[in-house]
Design an enzyme around this catalytic site. Structure first.
Site, PDB file in Angstrom:
ATOM      1  N   ARG A  63      82.320  -1.721   7.843  1.00  0.00           N
ATOM      2  CA  ARG A  63      83.571  -1.503   7.078  1.00  0.00           C
ATOM      3  C   ARG A  63      84.085  -0.066   7.114  1.00  0.00           C
ATOM      4  O   ARG A  63      83.187   0.797   7.178  1.00  0.00           O
ATOM      5  CB  ARG A  63      83.441  -1.907   5.625  1.00  0.00           C
ATOM      6  CG  ARG A  63      84.508  -3.123   5.430  1.00  0.00           C
ATOM      7  CD  ARG A  63      84.048  -3.562   3.843  1.00  0.00           C
ATOM      8  NE  ARG A  63      84.324  -2.793   2.844  1.00  0.00           N
ATOM      9  CZ  ARG A  63      84.241  -3.183   1.674  1.00  0.00           C
ATOM     10  NH1 ARG A  63      83.978  -4.343   1.473  1.00  0.00           N
ATOM     11  NH2 ARG A  63      84.684  -2.181   0.523  1.00  0.00           N
ATOM     12  N   ARG A 109      83.995   6.623  -3.408  1.00  0.00           N
ATOM     13  CA  ARG A 109      84.171   5.138  -4.118  1.00  0.00           C
ATOM     14  C   ARG A 109      83.508   4.927  -5.425  1.00  0.00           C
ATOM     15  O   ARG A 109      83.804   4.417  -6.478  1.00  0.00           O
ATOM     16  CB  ARG A 109      83.865   3.812  -2.927  1.00  0.00           C
ATOM     17  CG  ARG A 109      84.893   3.905  -1.856  1.00  0.00           C
ATOM     18  CD  ARG A 109      84.276   3.143  -0.783  1.00  0.00           C
ATOM     19  NE  ARG A 109      83.953   1.731  -0.977  1.00  0.00           N
ATOM     20  CZ  ARG A 109      82.819   1.127  -0.311  1.00  0.00           C
ATOM     21  NH1 ARG A 109      82.430   1.555   0.615  1.00  0.00           N
ATOM     22  NH2 ARG A 109      82.531  -0.222  -0.841  1.00  0.00           N
ATOM     23  N   ARG A 139      75.229  -2.183   5.170  1.00  0.00           N
ATOM     24  CA  ARG A 139      76.122  -3.246   5.429  1.00  0.00           C
ATOM     25  C   ARG A 139      76.549  -3.731   6.650  1.00  0.00           C
ATOM     26  O   ARG A 139      77.234  -2.786   7.264  1.00  0.00           O
ATOM     27  CB  ARG A 139      77.228  -3.473   4.224  1.00  0.00           C
ATOM     28  CG  ARG A 139      78.266  -4.420   4.189  1.00  0.00           C
ATOM     29  CD  ARG A 139      78.972  -4.714   3.261  1.00  0.00           C
ATOM     30  NE  ARG A 139      79.809  -3.805   2.863  1.00  0.00           N
ATOM     31  CZ  ARG A 139      80.496  -3.478   1.609  1.00  0.00           C
ATOM     32  NH1 ARG A 139      80.458  -4.487   0.988  1.00  0.00           N
ATOM     33  NH2 ARG A 139      80.973  -2.287   1.311  1.00  0.00           N
ATOM     34  N   LYS A 185      78.945  -7.845  -5.351  1.00  0.00           N
ATOM     35  CA  LYS A 185      80.072  -8.928  -5.800  1.00  0.00           C
ATOM     36  C   LYS A 185      80.249 -10.073  -4.680  1.00  0.00           C
ATOM     37  O   LYS A 185      80.540 -11.189  -5.019  1.00  0.00           O
ATOM     38  CB  LYS A 185      81.221  -7.911  -6.317  1.00  0.00           C
ATOM     39  CG  LYS A 185      80.796  -6.794  -7.346  1.00  0.00           C
ATOM     40  CD  LYS A 185      82.152  -6.117  -7.717  1.00  0.00           C
ATOM     41  CE  LYS A 185      82.723  -5.502  -7.047  1.00  0.00           C
ATOM     42  NZ  LYS A 185      81.863  -4.281  -6.212  1.00  0.00           N
ATOM     43  N   ARG A 226      90.073  -3.497 -12.095  1.00  0.00           N
ATOM     44  CA  ARG A 226      89.168  -2.321 -11.796  1.00  0.00           C
ATOM     45  C   ARG A 226      89.459  -1.169 -12.755  1.00  0.00           C
ATOM     46  O   ARG A 226      89.035  -0.137 -12.387  1.00  0.00           O
ATOM     47  CB  ARG A 226      89.574  -1.771 -10.314  1.00  0.00           C
ATOM     48  CG  ARG A 226      88.244  -2.007  -9.433  1.00  0.00           C
ATOM     49  CD  ARG A 226      88.746  -1.613  -7.975  1.00  0.00           C
ATOM     50  NE  ARG A 226      87.810  -1.142  -7.213  1.00  0.00           N
ATOM     51  CZ  ARG A 226      87.101  -1.843  -6.235  1.00  0.00           C
ATOM     52  NH1 ARG A 226      87.610  -3.442  -6.302  1.00  0.00           N
ATOM     53  NH2 ARG A 226      86.413  -1.670  -5.496  1.00  0.00           N
TER      54      ARG A 226
HETATM   55  P1  AP5 Z   1      78.310  -6.703  -1.218  1.00  0.00           P
HETATM   56  O1  AP5 Z   1      78.173  -8.144  -1.804  1.00  0.00           O
HETATM   57  O2  AP5 Z   1      79.460  -6.550  -0.031  1.00  0.00           O
HETATM   58  O3  AP5 Z   1      78.622  -5.716  -2.464  1.00  0.00           O
HETATM   59  P2  AP5 Z   1      80.084  -5.488  -3.221  1.00  0.00           P
HETATM   60  O4  AP5 Z   1      79.713  -5.331  -4.596  1.00  0.00           O
HETATM   61  O5  AP5 Z   1      81.060  -6.700  -2.728  1.00  0.00           O
HETATM   62  O6  AP5 Z   1      80.476  -4.047  -2.446  1.00  0.00           O
HETATM   63  P3  AP5 Z   1      81.736  -3.801  -2.122  1.00  0.00           P
HETATM   64  O7  AP5 Z   1      81.812  -2.387  -1.343  1.00  0.00           O
HETATM   65  O8  AP5 Z   1      82.645  -4.820  -1.356  1.00  0.00           O
HETATM   66  O9  AP5 Z   1      82.513  -3.500  -3.178  1.00  0.00           O
HETATM   67  P4  AP5 Z   1      83.871  -2.541  -3.430  1.00  0.00           P
HETATM   68  O10 AP5 Z   1      84.055  -2.872  -4.653  1.00  0.00           O
HETATM   69  O11 AP5 Z   1      83.770  -1.104  -3.101  1.00  0.00           O
HETATM   70  O12 AP5 Z   1      84.812  -3.060  -2.297  1.00  0.00           O
HETATM   71  P5  AP5 Z   1      85.951  -3.870  -2.396  1.00  0.00           P
HETATM   72  O13 AP5 Z   1      86.421  -4.590  -1.009  1.00  0.00           O
HETATM   73  O14 AP5 Z   1      86.385  -4.517  -3.569  1.00  0.00           O
HETATM   74  O15 AP5 Z   1      76.907  -6.220  -0.825  1.00  0.00           O
HETATM   75  C1  AP5 Z   1      76.874  -4.812  -0.188  1.00  0.00           C
HETATM   76  C2  AP5 Z   1      75.704  -5.094   0.890  1.00  0.00           C
HETATM   77  O16 AP5 Z   1      74.345  -4.946  -0.088  1.00  0.00           O
HETATM   78  C3  AP5 Z   1      75.590  -5.926   1.792  1.00  0.00           C
HETATM   79  O17 AP5 Z   1      75.048  -5.489   2.819  1.00  0.00           O
HETATM   80  C4  AP5 Z   1      74.726  -7.171   1.305  1.00  0.00           C
HETATM   81  O18 AP5 Z   1      74.026  -7.772   2.189  1.00  0.00           O
HETATM   82  C5  AP5 Z   1      73.667  -6.298   0.447  1.00  0.00           C
HETATM   83  N1  AP5 Z   1      73.229  -6.889  -0.882  1.00  0.00           N
HETATM   84  C6  AP5 Z   1      73.884  -7.816  -1.760  1.00  0.00           C
HETATM   85  N2  AP5 Z   1      73.136  -8.264  -2.840  1.00  0.00           N
HETATM   86  C7  AP5 Z   1      71.755  -7.983  -2.357  1.00  0.00           C
HETATM   87  C8  AP5 Z   1      70.757  -7.714  -3.189  1.00  0.00           C
HETATM   88  N3  AP5 Z   1      70.633  -8.414  -4.233  1.00  0.00           N
HETATM   89  N4  AP5 Z   1      69.493  -7.198  -2.316  1.00  0.00           N
HETATM   90  C9  AP5 Z   1      69.688  -6.599  -1.158  1.00  0.00           C
HETATM   91  N5  AP5 Z   1      70.886  -6.612  -0.634  1.00  0.00           N
HETATM   92  C10 AP5 Z   1      71.867  -7.121  -1.281  1.00  0.00           C
HETATM   93  O19 AP5 Z   1      87.426  -2.786  -2.299  1.00  0.00           O
HETATM   94  C11 AP5 Z   1      87.542  -1.883  -1.132  1.00  0.00           C
HETATM   95  C12 AP5 Z   1      88.754  -0.810  -1.652  1.00  0.00           C
HETATM   96  O20 AP5 Z   1      90.076  -1.572  -2.052  1.00  0.00           O
HETATM   97  C13 AP5 Z   1      88.620  -0.067  -2.938  1.00  0.00           C
HETATM   98  O21 AP5 Z   1      87.805   0.922  -2.673  1.00  0.00           O
HETATM   99  C14 AP5 Z   1      90.257   0.284  -3.249  1.00  0.00           C
HETATM  100  O22 AP5 Z   1      90.529   1.219  -2.466  1.00  0.00           O
HETATM  101  C15 AP5 Z   1      90.620  -1.073  -2.762  1.00  0.00           C
HETATM  102  N6  AP5 Z   1      90.732  -2.087  -4.082  1.00  0.00           N
HETATM  103  C16 AP5 Z   1      90.171  -3.211  -4.272  1.00  0.00           C
HETATM  104  N7  AP5 Z   1      90.352  -4.006  -5.355  1.00  0.00           N
HETATM  105  C17 AP5 Z   1      91.224  -3.099  -5.994  1.00  0.00           C
HETATM  106  C18 AP5 Z   1      91.635  -3.194  -7.328  1.00  0.00           C
HETATM  107  N8  AP5 Z   1      91.351  -3.956  -8.240  1.00  0.00           N
HETATM  108  N9  AP5 Z   1      92.741  -1.830  -7.636  1.00  0.00           N
HETATM  109  C19 AP5 Z   1      92.635  -0.940  -6.855  1.00  0.00           C
HETATM  110  N10 AP5 Z   1      92.106  -0.711  -5.617  1.00  0.00           N
HETATM  111  C20 AP5 Z   1      91.474  -1.865  -5.468  1.00  0.00           C
END
Ligand code: AP5
Length: 274
Positions: A201, A212, A168, A37, A112
């Site tokens: 991270r 997660r 990552r 994402k 979410r």
């Molecule tokens: P990346 O692009 O970073 O993936 P992502 O989907 O953004 O993964 P996240 O871990 O950031 O998602 P998340 O939803 O757990 O975290 P968030 O910060 O939202 O890619 C991942 C890796 O893969 C990278 O190394 C990249 O280079 C690689 N990659 C990407 N595409 C690729 C491809 N096609 N091929 C190969 N490699 C690839 O949330 C964190 C925390 O915040 C949550 O756990 C929760 O506690 C809280 N939170 C956030 N939003 C909310 C909400 N709305 N409600 C409640 N709690 C929330």
């Protein structure tokens, strides 16, 4: 022979200029942790000139600044659980009201839960579409954001997700993402852009990752059900190289809003209604 190539370049430049000027509307990226994402959001930002709104980044910023919200969210995020809905609404509403969201925005990590999805619909209806019709009748011009959301679900295999999360790395200065397995930096552990030391991270530790992914399965799956029931969900195969996933996403965004209800024609291209 020079002219056709020049023409193609000029056409490309014009099309890029149109993309960064046109009304994109809200783009919602759904998918489990590690689905890409954040990676894809940054590419949408570059192409369409709309901001990325990552609730994870907003929360991590609150944690880093030690705000009241940050203090509450810190332990929850470290366990890989979801921050309560009520805490999320304020930060999302404030961000969406900022001026740079007028032509559209990419939501990365929100909604979410099914409750967050319902809240977002109500917010957009009240603050975007209502205002849009007022502005149109006042000024006789199109309100920039009067366009329904396009909801894109990124589908990725579980084993691939684990590799993406454990591999990552990110730059603490410019935010660029890397992966030691798939997109390593040119120099080990250093950012290609500014040379900063890359960081891992806090919630990308193996013991947190499973929590997660479980939170996604139980709560965020309901969000895909919510949008599927409204026939707004476009699922794409995100288990492909980054550029291929980007091309699929651009295709969905570009065809969005082509029918009178703003729904994507899911019968064409690489997209599917799931
Ligand atoms: P990346 O692009 O970073 O993936 P992502 O989907 O953004 O993964 P996240 O871990 O950031 O998602 P998340 O939803 O757990 O975290 P968030 O910060 O939202 O890619 C991942 C890796 O893969 C990278 O190394 C990249 O280079 C690689 N990659 C990407 N595409 C690729 C491809 N096609 N091929 C190969 N490699 C690839 O949330 C964190 C925390 O915040 C949550 O756990 C929760 O506690 C809280 N939170 C956030 N939003 C909310 C909400 N709305 N409600 C409640 N709690 C929330």
């Amino acid at each position: 022979a020079i002219f056709p190539r020049r023409e193609i370049r000029v056409k490309g430049a014009i099309s890029m200029a149109n993309d960064t000027a046109r009304n994109v509307g809200p783009v919602i990226l759904l998918g489990p942790p590690g689905a890409g994402k954040g990676t894809q959001s940054k590419r949408i930002v570059d192409r369409y000139g709309v901001p990325q709104i990552s609730t994870g980044d907003l929360l991590r910023d609150h944690v880093a600044r030690g705000t009241e919200l940050g203090l509450e969210a810190k332990a929850i995020m470290a366990r890989g659980e979801l921050v309560p809905d009520e805490l999320m609404y304020g930060i999302v509403a404030n961000r969406l009201r900022e001026a740079d969201c007028q032509r559209g925005f990419v939501l990365d990590g929100f909604p979410r839960t099914a409750a967050q999805a319902g809240w977002l619909d109500a917010f957009l209806e009240k603050e975007v579409f209502d205002k849009g019709s007022e502005k149109r009748s006042d000024k006789g011009s199109e309100y920039p954001q009067n366009c329904p959301p396009v909801v894109i679900q990124l589908l990725v295999d579980y084993t691939q997700l684990l590799l993406r999360l454990t591999g990552r790395r990110s730059c603490p200065t410019c935010g660029r993402l890397y992966n030691i397995h798939f997109q390593p930096p040119l120099v080990d552990e250093l950012c290609d852009v500014d040379g900063s030391k890359l960081v891992i991270r806090n919630d990308d530790r193996e013991e947190v990752i499973s929590g997660r992914l479980a939170a996604y399965e139980t709560q965020t799956r309901l969000v895909t059900d919510y949008y599927r029931a409204q026939r707004r969900l476009v699922a794409i195969n995100a288990d492909r190289p980054v550029e291929e996933v980007t091309a699929q996403i651009f295709g969905v965004i570009d065809s969005h809003g082509n029918d009178s209800h703003g729904r994507v024609d899911t019968r064409s291209g690489t997209t599917t209604q799931s």
